[in-house]
Design a protein around this motif. Sequence first.
Motif, PDB file in Angstrom:
ATOM      1  N   LEU A  15       1.090  -1.068   0.596  1.00  0.00           N
ATOM      2  CA  LEU A  15       0.186   0.116   0.498  1.00  0.00           C
ATOM      3  C   LEU A  15       0.916   0.871   0.009  1.00  0.00           C
ATOM      4  CD1 LEU A  15      -2.563  -1.195   2.377  1.00  0.00           C
ATOM      5  CD2 LEU A  15      -3.083  -0.659  -0.235  1.00  0.00           C
ATOM      6  N   LYS A  16       1.930   1.258   1.148  1.00  0.00           N
ATOM      7  CA  LYS A  16       3.224   2.756   1.273  1.00  0.00           C
ATOM      8  C   LYS A  16       3.711   2.544  -0.654  1.00  0.00           C
ATOM      9  CE  LYS A  16       3.192   2.002   5.668  1.00  0.00           C
ATOM     10  NZ  LYS A  16       4.213   2.284   6.562  1.00  0.00           N
ATOM     11  N   GLU A  17       3.907   1.697  -1.259  1.00  0.00           N
ATOM     12  CA  GLU A  17       4.451   1.678  -2.574  1.00  0.00           C
ATOM     13  C   GLU A  17       3.498   1.386  -3.266  1.00  0.00           C
ATOM     14  OE1 GLU A  17       6.642  -2.330  -2.367  1.00  0.00           O
ATOM     15  OE2 GLU A  17       8.189  -1.594  -1.279  1.00  0.00           O
ATOM     16  N   LYS A  18       2.470   1.900  -3.780  1.00  0.00           N
ATOM     17  CA  LYS A  18       1.169   2.329  -3.801  1.00  0.00           C
ATOM     18  C   LYS A  18       1.302   1.258  -4.690  1.00  0.00           C
ATOM     19  CE  LYS A  18       1.711   7.097  -3.405  1.00  0.00           C
ATOM     20  NZ  LYS A  18       1.495   6.806  -2.332  1.00  0.00           N
ATOM     21  N   LYS A  19       1.214  -0.630  -4.985  1.00  0.00           N
ATOM     22  CA  LYS A  19       1.588  -1.077  -5.527  1.00  0.00           C
ATOM     23  C   LYS A  19       0.429  -1.648  -5.754  1.00  0.00           C
ATOM     24  CE  LYS A  19       6.603  -2.596  -5.907  1.00  0.00           C
ATOM     25  NZ  LYS A  19       7.487  -3.292  -5.623  1.00  0.00           N
ATOM     26  N   VAL A  20      -0.625  -1.379  -4.832  1.00  0.00           N
ATOM     27  CA  VAL A  20      -1.826  -2.201  -4.990  1.00  0.00           C
ATOM     28  C   VAL A  20      -2.700  -0.839  -3.825  1.00  0.00           C
ATOM     29  CG1 VAL A  20      -1.639  -2.934  -2.359  1.00  0.00           C
ATOM     30  CG2 VAL A  20      -3.201  -4.463  -4.191  1.00  0.00           C
ATOM     31  N   THR A  21      -4.470  -1.185  -4.088  1.00  0.00           N
ATOM     32  CA  THR A  21      -4.830   0.324  -3.580  1.00  0.00           C
ATOM     33  C   THR A  21      -5.617  -0.550  -2.317  1.00  0.00           C
ATOM     34  OG1 THR A  21      -6.510   0.053  -5.043  1.00  0.00           O
ATOM     35  CG2 THR A  21      -4.689   1.664  -5.636  1.00  0.00           C
ATOM     36  N   SER A  22      -6.290   0.188  -1.334  1.00  0.00           N
ATOM     37  CA  SER A  22      -7.097  -0.009  -0.235  1.00  0.00           C
ATOM     38  C   SER A  22      -8.719  -0.991  -0.778  1.00  0.00           C
ATOM     39  CB  SER A  22      -7.393   1.108   0.841  1.00  0.00           C
ATOM     40  OG  SER A  22      -6.481   1.517   1.455  1.00  0.00           O
ATOM     41  N   GLU A  23      -9.336   0.300  -2.446  1.00  0.00           N
ATOM     42  CA  GLU A  23     -10.309  -0.598  -3.153  1.00  0.00           C
ATOM     43  C   GLU A  23      -9.526  -1.493  -3.648  1.00  0.00           C
ATOM     44  OE1 GLU A  23     -13.056   1.466  -6.190  1.00  0.00           O
ATOM     45  OE2 GLU A  23     -11.435   2.051  -5.874  1.00  0.00           O
ATOM     46  N   GLU A  24      -8.587  -1.998  -3.992  1.00  0.00           N
ATOM     47  CA  GLU A  24      -8.561  -3.465  -5.007  1.00  0.00           C
ATOM     48  C   GLU A  24      -8.707  -4.534  -3.609  1.00  0.00           C
ATOM     49  OE1 GLU A  24      -5.538  -2.864  -8.541  1.00  0.00           O
ATOM     50  OE2 GLU A  24      -4.873  -1.901  -6.879  1.00  0.00           O
ATOM     51  N   LEU A  25      -8.293  -3.997  -2.586  1.00  0.00           N
ATOM     52  CA  LEU A  25      -7.752  -5.558  -1.365  1.00  0.00           C
ATOM     53  C   LEU A  25      -8.999  -5.579  -1.158  1.00  0.00           C
ATOM     54  CD1 LEU A  25      -4.842  -3.667   0.370  1.00  0.00           C
ATOM     55  CD2 LEU A  25      -4.919  -5.900  -1.460  1.00  0.00           C
ATOM     56  N   THR A  26     -10.014  -4.984  -1.627  1.00  0.00           N
ATOM     57  CA  THR A  26     -11.449  -4.751  -0.357  1.00  0.00           C
ATOM     58  C   THR A  26     -12.148  -5.629  -1.448  1.00  0.00           C
ATOM     59  OG1 THR A  26     -11.157  -2.498   0.781  1.00  0.00           O
ATOM     60  CG2 THR A  26     -13.455  -3.316   0.747  1.00  0.00           C
ATOM     61  N   LYS A  27     -12.227  -5.126  -2.770  1.00  0.00           N
ATOM     62  CA  LYS A  27     -12.776  -5.778  -4.149  1.00  0.00           C
ATOM     63  C   LYS A  27     -12.319  -7.371  -3.563  1.00  0.00           C
ATOM     64  CE  LYS A  27     -13.810  -1.836  -7.008  1.00  0.00           C
ATOM     65  NZ  LYS A  27     -13.753  -1.183  -8.584  1.00  0.00           N
ATOM     66  N   LEU A  28     -11.266  -8.045  -3.506  1.00  0.00           N
ATOM     67  CA  LEU A  28     -10.936  -9.001  -3.481  1.00  0.00           C
ATOM     68  C   LEU A  28     -11.816  -9.955  -2.174  1.00  0.00           C
ATOM     69  CD1 LEU A  28      -7.022  -8.713  -4.281  1.00  0.00           C
ATOM     70  CD2 LEU A  28      -8.854 -10.328  -5.466  1.00  0.00           C
ATOM     71  N   CYS A  29     -11.344  -8.980  -1.461  1.00  0.00           N
ATOM     72  CA  CYS A  29     -12.371  -9.788   0.330  1.00  0.00           C
ATOM     73  C   CYS A  29     -13.596 -10.216  -0.186  1.00  0.00           C
ATOM     74  CB  CYS A  29     -11.644  -8.807   1.662  1.00  0.00           C
ATOM     75  SG  CYS A  29      -9.919  -8.754   1.645  1.00  0.00           S
ATOM     76  N   ILE A  30     -14.293  -8.747  -0.611  1.00  0.00           N
ATOM     77  CA  ILE A  30     -15.942  -9.096  -1.224  1.00  0.00           C
ATOM     78  C   ILE A  30     -15.807  -9.892  -2.049  1.00  0.00           C
ATOM     79  CG2 ILE A  30     -17.498  -7.871  -1.812  1.00  0.00           C
ATOM     80  CD1 ILE A  30     -16.414  -5.582  -1.307  1.00  0.00           C
ATOM     81  N   ASP A  31     -14.914 -10.336  -2.980  1.00  0.00           N
ATOM     82  CA  ASP A  31     -15.241 -11.315  -4.173  1.00  0.00           C
ATOM     83  C   ASP A  31     -14.876 -12.999  -3.228  1.00  0.00           C
ATOM     84  OD1 ASP A  31     -15.902  -9.640  -5.804  1.00  0.00           O
ATOM     85  OD2 ASP A  31     -14.349  -9.578  -6.908  1.00  0.00           O
ATOM     86  N   GLU A  32     -14.332 -12.642  -2.679  1.00  0.00           N
ATOM     87  CA  GLU A  32     -14.060 -14.275  -1.738  1.00  0.00           C
ATOM     88  C   GLU A  32     -15.085 -14.523  -0.560  1.00  0.00           C
ATOM     89  OE1 GLU A  32     -10.920 -17.179  -1.086  1.00  0.00           O
ATOM     90  OE2 GLU A  32     -11.270 -15.709  -2.362  1.00  0.00           O
ATOM     91  N   ILE A  33     -15.612 -13.522  -0.010  1.00  0.00           N
ATOM     92  CA  ILE A  33     -16.780 -13.836   0.233  1.00  0.00           C
ATOM     93  C   ILE A  33     -17.896 -14.054  -0.161  1.00  0.00           C
ATOM     94  CG2 ILE A  33     -18.534 -12.644   2.182  1.00  0.00           C
ATOM     95  CD1 ILE A  33     -15.859 -10.976   2.988  1.00  0.00           C
ATOM     96  N   LYS A  34     -18.134 -13.589  -1.607  1.00  0.00           N
ATOM     97  CA  LYS A  34     -19.216 -13.556  -1.827  1.00  0.00           C
ATOM     98  C   LYS A  34     -19.222 -15.088  -2.414  1.00  0.00           C
ATOM     99  CE  LYS A  34     -21.033  -9.803  -3.153  1.00  0.00           C
ATOM    100  NZ  LYS A  34     -21.042  -8.909  -4.242  1.00  0.00           N
ATOM    101  N   LYS A  35     -17.575 -15.704  -2.413  1.00  0.00           N
ATOM    102  CA  LYS A  35     -17.735 -17.422  -3.603  1.00  0.00           C
ATOM    103  C   LYS A  35     -17.796 -17.906  -2.454  1.00  0.00           C
ATOM    104  CE  LYS A  35     -13.346 -16.233  -5.696  1.00  0.00           C
ATOM    105  NZ  LYS A  35     -12.260 -15.986  -5.845  1.00  0.00           N
ATOM    106  N   ASN A  36     -18.046 -17.952  -0.812  1.00  0.00           N
ATOM    107  CA  ASN A  36     -17.605 -18.688  -0.479  1.00  0.00           C
ATOM    108  C   ASN A  36     -19.177 -18.504   0.684  1.00  0.00           C
ATOM    109  OD1 ASN A  36     -14.873 -20.861  -0.177  1.00  0.00           O
ATOM    110  ND2 ASN A  36     -14.432 -18.385   0.045  1.00  0.00           N
ATOM    111  N   SER A  37     -20.428 -17.542   0.282  1.00  0.00           N
ATOM    112  CA  SER A  37     -21.489 -17.649   0.679  1.00  0.00           C
ATOM    113  C   SER A  37     -22.016 -18.840   1.853  1.00  0.00           C
ATOM    114  CB  SER A  37     -22.521 -16.227  -0.087  1.00  0.00           C
ATOM    115  OG  SER A  37     -22.669 -17.189  -0.962  1.00  0.00           O
ATOM    116  N   HIS A  38     -21.830 -20.092   0.814  1.00  0.00           N
ATOM    117  CA  HIS A  38     -23.229 -21.079   1.054  1.00  0.00           C
ATOM    118  C   HIS A  38     -22.196 -21.714   2.581  1.00  0.00           C
ATOM    119  CE1 HIS A  38     -18.607 -22.831  -0.324  1.00  0.00           C
ATOM    120  NE2 HIS A  38     -18.762 -23.406   0.042  1.00  0.00           N
ATOM    121  N   LEU A  39     -21.250 -21.043   3.203  1.00  0.00           N
ATOM    122  CA  LEU A  39     -20.652 -21.174   5.083  1.00  0.00           C
ATOM    123  C   LEU A  39     -21.757 -20.880   5.343  1.00  0.00           C
ATOM    124  CD1 LEU A  39     -16.703 -20.937   3.680  1.00  0.00           C
ATOM    125  CD2 LEU A  39     -18.068 -23.127   3.548  1.00  0.00           C
TER     126      LEU A  39
END
Length: 71
Positions: A15-39
């Motif tokens: 994040l500090k090196e600006k190689k990824v954004t908070s928004e990108e990381l958040t979207k990845l986490c949301i996608d992962e949660i949605k993939k596992n919604s059956h749990l």
Amino acid sequence: MNYLSLSLYEISKLLKEKKVTSEELTKLCIDEIKKNSHLNALISTRFDEALIEAKKADEILKQNKGTMLTG
């Protein structure tokens, strides 16, 4: 790169090196949660709010005013 397998220290560095954004990381986490919604592991979600907060964090980081909690 599989960001979800990194430590918080490694993510903070990216994040500090600006190689990824908070928004990108958040979207990845949301996608992962949605993939596992059956749990049925969550009672409620705050996806929209999380994305708004991630965008705010990115703005703070752009201004080099980040703290330990923003990266």
